[in-house]
Design a protein around this motif. Structure first.
Motif, PDB file in Angstrom:
ATOM      1  N   MET A  52       0.956  -1.172  -0.088  1.00 53.50           N
ATOM      2  CA  MET A  52      -0.012   0.141   0.106  1.00 53.50           C
ATOM      3  C   MET A  52       0.863   1.404   0.072  1.00 53.50           C
ATOM      4  SD  MET A  52      -2.871   1.078   2.806  1.00 53.50           S
ATOM      5  CE  MET A  52      -3.842   2.639   2.740  1.00 53.50           C
ATOM      6  N   ALA A  53       0.457   2.172  -0.885  1.00 54.73           N
ATOM      7  CA  ALA A  53       1.387   3.390  -0.980  1.00 54.73           C
ATOM      8  C   ALA A  53       1.165   4.396   0.181  1.00 54.73           C
ATOM      9  CB  ALA A  53       0.884   4.128  -2.324  1.00 54.73           C
ATOM     10  N   VAL A  54       2.207   4.906   0.666  1.00 56.62           N
ATOM     11  CA  VAL A  54       2.282   6.026   1.575  1.00 56.62           C
ATOM     12  C   VAL A  54       2.494   7.490   0.897  1.00 56.62           C
ATOM     13  CG1 VAL A  54       3.452   7.170   3.654  1.00 56.62           C
ATOM     14  CG2 VAL A  54       3.312   4.581   3.504  1.00 56.62           C
ATOM     15  N   LYS A  55       1.458   8.224   1.364  1.00 53.91           N
ATOM     16  CA  LYS A  55       1.618   9.704   0.549  1.00 53.91           C
ATOM     17  C   LYS A  55       2.345  10.452   1.466  1.00 53.91           C
ATOM     18  CE  LYS A  55      -2.111  11.018  -1.666  1.00 53.91           C
ATOM     19  NZ  LYS A  55      -3.434  11.598  -1.907  1.00 53.91           N
ATOM     20  N   ILE A  56       3.452  11.144   0.466  1.00 52.29           N
ATOM     21  CA  ILE A  56       4.273  12.132   0.987  1.00 52.29           C
ATOM     22  C   ILE A  56       3.929  13.785   0.227  1.00 52.29           C
ATOM     23  CG2 ILE A  56       5.869  11.651  -0.603  1.00 52.29           C
ATOM     24  CD1 ILE A  56       7.986  12.299   1.403  1.00 52.29           C
ATOM     25  N   ALA A  57       3.834  14.570   1.015  1.00 52.13           N
ATOM     26  CA  ALA A  57       3.674  16.174   0.505  1.00 52.13           C
ATOM     27  C   ALA A  57       4.671  16.720   0.622  1.00 52.13           C
ATOM     28  CB  ALA A  57       2.401  16.798   1.305  1.00 52.13           C
ATOM     29  N   LEU A  58       4.974  17.698  -0.587  1.00 49.17           N
ATOM     30  CA  LEU A  58       6.126  18.485  -0.610  1.00 49.17           C
ATOM     31  C   LEU A  58       5.497  19.961  -0.438  1.00 49.17           C
ATOM     32  CD1 LEU A  58       8.493  17.071  -3.146  1.00 49.17           C
ATOM     33  CD2 LEU A  58       8.149  16.581  -0.804  1.00 49.17           C
ATOM     34  N   ALA A  59       5.762  21.041   0.358  1.00 50.66           N
ATOM     35  CA  ALA A  59       5.284  22.279   0.554  1.00 50.66           C
ATOM     36  C   ALA A  59       6.138  23.201  -0.293  1.00 50.66           C
ATOM     37  CB  ALA A  59       4.986  22.456   1.842  1.00 50.66           C
ATOM     38  N   GLN A  60       5.947  23.541  -1.412  1.00 52.09           N
ATOM     39  CA  GLN A  60       6.781  24.259  -2.031  1.00 52.09           C
ATOM     40  C   GLN A  60       6.333  25.719  -1.941  1.00 52.09           C
ATOM     41  OE1 GLN A  60       8.192  23.198  -6.429  1.00 52.09           O
ATOM     42  NE2 GLN A  60       6.921  25.062  -6.707  1.00 52.09           N
ATOM     43  N   THR A  61       7.071  26.251  -0.742  1.00 46.01           N
ATOM     44  CA  THR A  61       6.631  27.585  -0.336  1.00 46.01           C
ATOM     45  C   THR A  61       7.486  28.754  -0.266  1.00 46.01           C
ATOM     46  OG1 THR A  61       7.949  27.163   1.910  1.00 46.01           O
ATOM     47  CG2 THR A  61       5.523  26.497   1.517  1.00 46.01           C
ATOM     48  N   ALA A  76       6.903   6.491   5.810  1.00 45.06           N
ATOM     49  CA  ALA A  76       7.266   6.546   4.721  1.00 45.06           C
ATOM     50  C   ALA A  76       8.334   5.515   4.304  1.00 45.06           C
ATOM     51  CB  ALA A  76       7.445   7.973   4.161  1.00 45.06           C
ATOM     52  N   GLY A  77       8.928   4.821   5.485  1.00 45.77           N
ATOM     53  CA  GLY A  77      10.214   4.026   5.245  1.00 45.77           C
ATOM     54  C   GLY A  77      11.116   4.745   5.757  1.00 45.77           C
ATOM     55  N   LYS A  78      12.394   4.021   5.636  1.00 48.54           N
ATOM     56  CA  LYS A  78      13.564   4.792   6.374  1.00 48.54           C
ATOM     57  C   LYS A  78      14.121   5.929   5.599  1.00 48.54           C
ATOM     58  CE  LYS A  78      17.408   2.994   9.227  1.00 48.54           C
ATOM     59  NZ  LYS A  78      17.960   2.070   9.862  1.00 48.54           N
ATOM     60  N   ILE A  79      14.111   7.030   6.140  1.00 51.26           N
ATOM     61  CA  ILE A  79      14.483   8.321   5.430  1.00 51.26           C
ATOM     62  C   ILE A  79      15.919   8.985   5.603  1.00 51.26           C
ATOM     63  CG2 ILE A  79      12.036   8.976   5.213  1.00 51.26           C
ATOM     64  CD1 ILE A  79      12.565  11.078   7.513  1.00 51.26           C
ATOM     65  N   GLY A  80      16.300   9.310   4.599  1.00 56.71           N
ATOM     66  CA  GLY A  80      17.748  10.042   4.592  1.00 56.71           C
ATOM     67  C   GLY A  80      17.497  11.566   4.208  1.00 56.71           C
ATOM     68  N   ILE A  81      18.574  12.328   4.901  1.00 66.07           N
ATOM     69  CA  ILE A  81      18.484  13.732   4.663  1.00 66.07           C
ATOM     70  C   ILE A  81      19.529  14.359   3.954  1.00 66.07           C
ATOM     71  CG2 ILE A  81      18.428  16.048   5.569  1.00 66.07           C
ATOM     72  CD1 ILE A  81      15.675  14.710   5.766  1.00 66.07           C
ATOM     73  N   GLY A  82      19.592  15.358   2.787  1.00 67.10           N
ATOM     74  CA  GLY A  82      20.669  15.946   2.438  1.00 67.10           C
ATOM     75  C   GLY A  82      19.912  17.410   2.246  1.00 67.10           C
ATOM     76  N   LEU A 131       7.065   0.987  -0.830  1.00 65.17           N
ATOM     77  CA  LEU A 131       8.388   0.269  -0.382  1.00 65.17           C
ATOM     78  C   LEU A 131       8.758  -1.011  -1.273  1.00 65.17           C
ATOM     79  CD1 LEU A 131       8.306   1.107   3.526  1.00 65.17           C
ATOM     80  CD2 LEU A 131       9.429   2.516   1.705  1.00 65.17           C
ATOM     81  N   GLU A 132       7.453  -1.660  -1.540  1.00 65.20           N
ATOM     82  CA  GLU A 132       7.873  -2.871  -2.037  1.00 65.20           C
ATOM     83  C   GLU A 132       8.569  -2.701  -3.514  1.00 65.20           C
ATOM     84  OE1 GLU A 132       7.222  -6.335  -1.460  1.00 65.20           O
ATOM     85  OE2 GLU A 132       6.997  -5.389   0.678  1.00 65.20           O
TER      86      GLU A 132
END
Length: 264
Positions: A1-10, A141-147, A241-242
């Motif tokens: 099942m998909a997890v929804k992520i939102a990006l706030a382009q502000t 949303a899974g294991k997240i990394g950041i840059g 994630l699959e």
């Protein structure tokens, strides 16, 4: 099942209170759209650049009022939140990304390591570089990394986070407008997705004067799953994630790589 992520382009202003109100508006809309995480851009808490000295004066600690109030927004909307903070340092501030869970608790923070001293900008005049790569954290949303923004040009960072288990790489950014800049932004984000077989999202600040917006998201095979324009807007995309498992099974780059030759 998909997890929804939102990006706030502000577009952020110079006062954190104004940007906090904007965070609530975008978070409430993301919650209505059934997202589980919302990502805001680099320089979200306070706009950069400012008049000389103002950026330092407006910094806050990670225990300060802005992060506390963002935590309240996370709790009340039920969203994980990722956002840029002007973090108080000693002689200069840190360009920091904060990760809060849906209870408003701090799950991680990352001080930008590669500062944008390029194209006639000199971020290091106002900012101290961090000295640690982000340790990926588990999220809905899974294991997240950041840059952060300019970090995108240094593939070692994403690879090292992928080796630590990152399934999704987030790049809160303020990518400066200019000749060939969107082409580079798109190419590098897609490359990070393909070479690490992970989801990659670039949430880019938009402003008329400096930053281009045009946020993007790619799946583990490099397929585009969201694209923003040159304006303020909320974008959403799904994470399966699959799909990561399928891509890595078909092309097992992490077992085929010769880590014995390059020591990472």
């Amino acid at each position: 099942m998909a997890v929804k992520i939102a990006l706030a382009q502000t577009t952020s202003g110079k006062k954190w209170e104004v940007n906090l109100r904007k965070a609530w508006e975008y978070a409430e809309e993301a919650s209505r759209q059934k997202a589980e995480m919302i990502v805001f851009p680099e320089y979200f808490m306070t706009y950069y650049p400012m008049e000389e000295g103002d950026y330092q004066k407006q910094g806050q600690s990670l225990e300060g009022e802005f992060v506390r109030e963002m935590g309240r927004a996370a709790r009340e909307t039920g969203l994980w939140m990722v956002f840029g903070v002007n973090e108080t340092g000693k002689d200069r501030n840190y360009n920091t990304i904060v990760i809060l869970d849906a209870e408003g608790q701090l799950r991680g923070d990352y001080r930008k390591t590669h500062l944008f001293d390029a194209y006639r900008w000199k971020e290091s005049d106002d900012t101290m570089a961090g000295d640690e790569i982000f340790c990926p954290v588990d999220s809905p949303a899974g294991k997240i990394g950041i840059g952060t923004c300019y970090d995108l040009r240094f593939p070692e960072l994403a690879r090292m986070e992928a080796l630590q288990g990152a399934q999704v790489m987030l790049y809160p950014s303020a990518w400066v407008k200019g000749e060939n800049k969107f082409m580079q932004w798109e190419t590098l984000l897609r490359a990070r997705a393909i070479e690490n077989e992970m989801y990659v999202f670039g949430c880019c600040h938009y402003s008329e004067k400096h930053y281009m917006g045009r946020s993007l998201g790619f799946d583990p095979s490099g397929r585009e799953i969201l694209r923003g324009g040159e304006k303020e807007e909320l974008l959403t995309g799904g994470i399966e994630l699959e799909e990561i498992k399928k891509v890595r099974h078909a092309n097992p780059v992490f077992s085929n790589r010769r880590g014995d030759l390059y020591h990472i």
